[in-house]
Design an enzyme around this catalytic site. Sequence first.
Site, PDB file in Angstrom:
ATOM      1  N   HIS A   1     -28.795  51.423 -44.417  1.00 43.49           N
ATOM      2  CA  HIS A   1     -30.252  51.335 -44.504  1.00 43.49           C
ATOM      3  C   HIS A   1     -30.741  51.259 -45.948  1.00 43.49           C
ATOM      4  O   HIS A   1     -31.922  51.414 -46.204  1.00 43.49           O
ATOM      5  CB  HIS A   1     -30.904  52.524 -43.794  1.00 43.49           C
ATOM      6  CG  HIS A   1     -30.910  52.373 -42.311  1.00 43.49           C
ATOM      7  ND1 HIS A   1     -31.491  53.303 -41.465  1.00 43.49           N
ATOM      8  CD2 HIS A   1     -30.421  51.402 -41.502  1.00 43.49           C
ATOM      9  CE1 HIS A   1     -31.339  52.906 -40.220  1.00 43.49           C
ATOM     10  NE2 HIS A   1     -30.692  51.762 -40.217  1.00 43.49           N
TER      11      HIS A   1
ATOM     12  N   SER B   1      10.185  76.276 -61.455  1.00 41.54           N
ATOM     13  CA  SER B   1      10.898  75.573 -62.523  1.00 41.54           C
ATOM     14  C   SER B   1      12.065  76.430 -62.980  1.00 41.54           C
ATOM     15  O   SER B   1      12.116  77.643 -62.713  1.00 41.54           O
ATOM     16  CB  SER B   1       9.955  75.296 -63.704  1.00 41.54           C
ATOM     17  OG  SER B   1       9.444  76.527 -64.221  1.00 41.54           O
TER      18      SER B   1
ATOM     19  N   ASP C   1     -30.630  58.870 -49.994  1.00 40.52           N
ATOM     20  CA  ASP C   1     -30.315  59.704 -51.173  1.00 40.52           C
ATOM     21  C   ASP C   1     -28.866  59.498 -51.630  1.00 40.52           C
ATOM     22  O   ASP C   1     -28.089  58.775 -50.996  1.00 40.52           O
ATOM     23  CB  ASP C   1     -30.565  61.181 -50.859  1.00 40.52           C
ATOM     24  CG  ASP C   1     -29.707  61.661 -49.699  1.00 40.52           C
ATOM     25  OD1 ASP C   1     -28.485  61.764 -49.869  1.00 40.52           O
ATOM     26  OD2 ASP C   1     -30.256  61.914 -48.608  1.00 40.52           O
TER      27      ASP C   1
ATOM     28  N   ALA D   1      -9.692  58.161 -38.981  1.00 41.37           N
ATOM     29  CA  ALA D   1     -10.906  58.961 -38.814  1.00 41.37           C
ATOM     30  C   ALA D   1     -12.044  58.330 -39.614  1.00 41.37           C
ATOM     31  O   ALA D   1     -11.823  57.778 -40.693  1.00 41.37           O
ATOM     32  CB  ALA D   1     -10.669  60.395 -39.291  1.00 41.37           C
TER      33      ALA D   1
ATOM     34  N   PHE E   1       3.776  66.769 -63.863  1.00 42.90           N
ATOM     35  CA  PHE E   1       2.817  67.172 -64.890  1.00 42.90           C
ATOM     36  C   PHE E   1       2.990  66.320 -66.140  1.00 42.90           C
ATOM     37  O   PHE E   1       4.103  66.214 -66.671  1.00 42.90           O
ATOM     38  CB  PHE E   1       2.998  68.647 -65.251  1.00 42.90           C
ATOM     39  CG  PHE E   1       2.253  69.580 -64.355  1.00 42.90           C
ATOM     40  CD1 PHE E   1       1.067  70.166 -64.753  1.00 42.90           C
ATOM     41  CD2 PHE E   1       2.722  69.854 -63.072  1.00 42.90           C
ATOM     42  CE1 PHE E   1       0.366  71.021 -63.916  1.00 42.90           C
ATOM     43  CE2 PHE E   1       2.037  70.697 -62.225  1.00 42.90           C
ATOM     44  CZ  PHE E   1       0.854  71.285 -62.646  1.00 42.90           C
TER      45      PHE E   1
ATOM     46  N   GLU F   1      -0.643  78.777 -60.612  1.00 44.14           N
ATOM     47  CA  GLU F   1      -0.729  78.105 -59.313  1.00 44.14           C
ATOM     48  C   GLU F   1      -0.874  79.121 -58.185  1.00 44.14           C
ATOM     49  O   GLU F   1      -1.578  78.869 -57.188  1.00 44.14           O
ATOM     50  CB  GLU F   1       0.499  77.216 -59.107  1.00 44.14           C
ATOM     51  CG  GLU F   1       0.416  75.962 -59.973  1.00 44.14           C
ATOM     52  CD  GLU F   1       1.726  75.194 -60.069  1.00 44.14           C
ATOM     53  OE1 GLU F   1       2.683  75.543 -59.342  1.00 44.14           O
ATOM     54  OE2 GLU F   1       1.783  74.250 -60.874  1.00 44.14           O
TER      55      GLU F   1
ATOM     56  N   LYS G   1      10.867  79.582 -67.915  1.00 45.32           N
ATOM     57  CA  LYS G   1      10.853  78.613 -69.006  1.00 45.32           C
ATOM     58  C   LYS G   1      11.438  79.258 -70.258  1.00 45.32           C
ATOM     59  O   LYS G   1      11.628  80.478 -70.330  1.00 45.32           O
ATOM     60  CB  LYS G   1       9.424  78.124 -69.275  1.00 45.32           C
ATOM     61  CG  LYS G   1       8.487  79.195 -69.806  1.00 45.32           C
ATOM     62  CD  LYS G   1       7.110  78.634 -70.122  1.00 45.32           C
ATOM     63  CE  LYS G   1       6.202  79.714 -70.744  1.00 45.32           C
ATOM     64  NZ  LYS G   1       4.868  79.170 -71.089  1.00 45.32           N
TER      65      LYS G   1
ATOM     66  N   ARG H   1      -3.712  71.395 -61.646  1.00 47.42           N
ATOM     67  CA  ARG H   1      -3.074  72.319 -60.699  1.00 47.42           C
ATOM     68  C   ARG H   1      -3.940  72.535 -59.463  1.00 47.42           C
ATOM     69  O   ARG H   1      -3.437  72.592 -58.338  1.00 47.42           O
ATOM     70  CB  ARG H   1      -2.796  73.667 -61.377  1.00 47.42           C
ATOM     71  CG  ARG H   1      -1.616  73.655 -62.323  1.00 47.42           C
ATOM     72  CD  ARG H   1      -1.213  75.060 -62.751  1.00 47.42           C
ATOM     73  NE  ARG H   1       0.052  75.012 -63.466  1.00 47.42           N
ATOM     74  CZ  ARG H   1       0.167  74.873 -64.788  1.00 47.42           C
ATOM     75  NH1 ARG H   1      -0.936  74.827 -65.525  1.00 47.42           N
ATOM     76  NH2 ARG H   1       1.341  74.809 -65.359  1.00 47.42           N
TER      77      ARG H   1
ATOM     78  N   GLY I   1       2.561  78.858 -65.865  1.00 43.00           N
ATOM     79  CA  GLY I   1       1.950  77.812 -65.043  1.00 43.00           C
ATOM     80  C   GLY I   1       2.162  78.055 -63.561  1.00 43.00           C
ATOM     81  O   GLY I   1       1.279  77.785 -62.733  1.00 43.00           O
TER      82      GLY I   1
END
Length: 485
Positions: free
Chosen positions: A148, A289, A110, A19, A360, A410, A395, A378, A406
């Site tokens: 240009h 996790s 620009d 593309a 991570f 997410e 954890k 994340r 964590g």
Amino acid sequence: MRHEKFIEEYVQALHHENAGLFVGAGLSTGAGYPSWKDLVQELAEEIGLDVNQETDLPGVVQYFLNSAGRKRTRLASLISKEIGIDKPIPEILHTLARLPLKHIWTTNYDELLERAWREQRLFLEVNTAKQNLVINNPAAHAQLYKMHGTVGNPSDVVIAKGDYEGYRRERGEFLNLLHSHLVSRRMLFLGFSFTDPNLSQLFTLIRDSFGDMPPEHYAVVRRPQQGDFEGRGAKARFAYADRRHKLWVKDLENYGIQCIEVDAWAELDELMKAVEQRLAAASVMVSGSYPEVLPEGEPDCRRKIEAVAQGVGKFLIHENYRIVSGFGLVVGSATLSGALDELYRDVAPNLERRLFLRPFPQLIPPGQDRQEFYRRYREDLVRQAGACVFICGAKIDGDSVVVADGVVAEYDILKALGRTPIPIGATGGAARKIWEVVNTDFAGVFGTMPRRSFDILNDANATPEQLIKAVGDILKWTKKNGSVI
């Protein structure tokens, strides 16, 4: 071309990395920069011309340069003054910067494109001179061809009649490369009027080469509206503009350019966001996790969680999804194991296209705020996917197993982006917490989707096979009906 057909085809082109994008003046004027006519008006007045009576604007600039002894100092100063100011970046450019585009073309001076890509923390290599085309930086996320010139070097922009006449001699390499891209890629033209004489020659050359089967490209164009015309004869002028527009659209088809018509430019934002969402829908993130070593006395659910994660990874690859993962403890490894089991059934598996793995970092770069660093990391990860399967998310905190914040973070990002959450609550941890949150707004998330598969996700007695099937059923439903979020 129907909007849905365009979205489908352009997403496929993005998937296959063929593309392209061509940005014209329309996107810059929409950001507040002057149109070409407005930019030239001051120069025209200095030589006694009325820009509103002129149709050859490059010719007007050439007359000005002739009267100034061909010195471009005044012209360069005007370009710097009018275009050298940073205007707010339109939302459409933020969306475009998030698409996996490798080659972007523009005739604008620009730096909106450069700034939009920079804000997405992407390296856009800028090519403004033919010497830049010889070697590309392999670290760049994409190439920008400013055929240009640029406001950073205003005395060297293409703007006067003489610049266009000498373009093939001075910048012919840009035309050669663009010709190659127009043959090999599906180009999307945005804010472009197709009046550039160099491009007209290229399209004619391509049509002559391919006859009745030219390469296909796309252009988003705005239909004339009755409200565009006021005063005496407004109805007749609108009818004329509408008739001419239809003839122009039909003529562009002769060059392989399919027009996607909108009634207002605001529809362009919606259209490209739909492309982004459809592209993301081909990827599913697996978040979660589980501790590798549990505190004494804690029940060990590792075998079940690994079986679920492994089965999810295998299913996603089998159904031709790309897997996105931050490689959380236990869950990430098991997901990858299942994915590779399926991928290696192929003689030549394309791991790069099917797996997007971003473990991570435990060591944060110097000078970075830990929470802000992880938030950005994340967000970049979650944005890759149209849905996220949450598996456990636990954890160790001291002597206890707690919800992994964590994984919850997410989910919050996923919700803000309007993507689909699929929490396997039966695996506990953050996934159960997320399931409960989604459950309170089930209709707001899934609309009229039957609840059965979602309820299975939170059934502690469900087997890994049943949980994986429920995930698949939800993905199939959302693929067919779309997420409501």
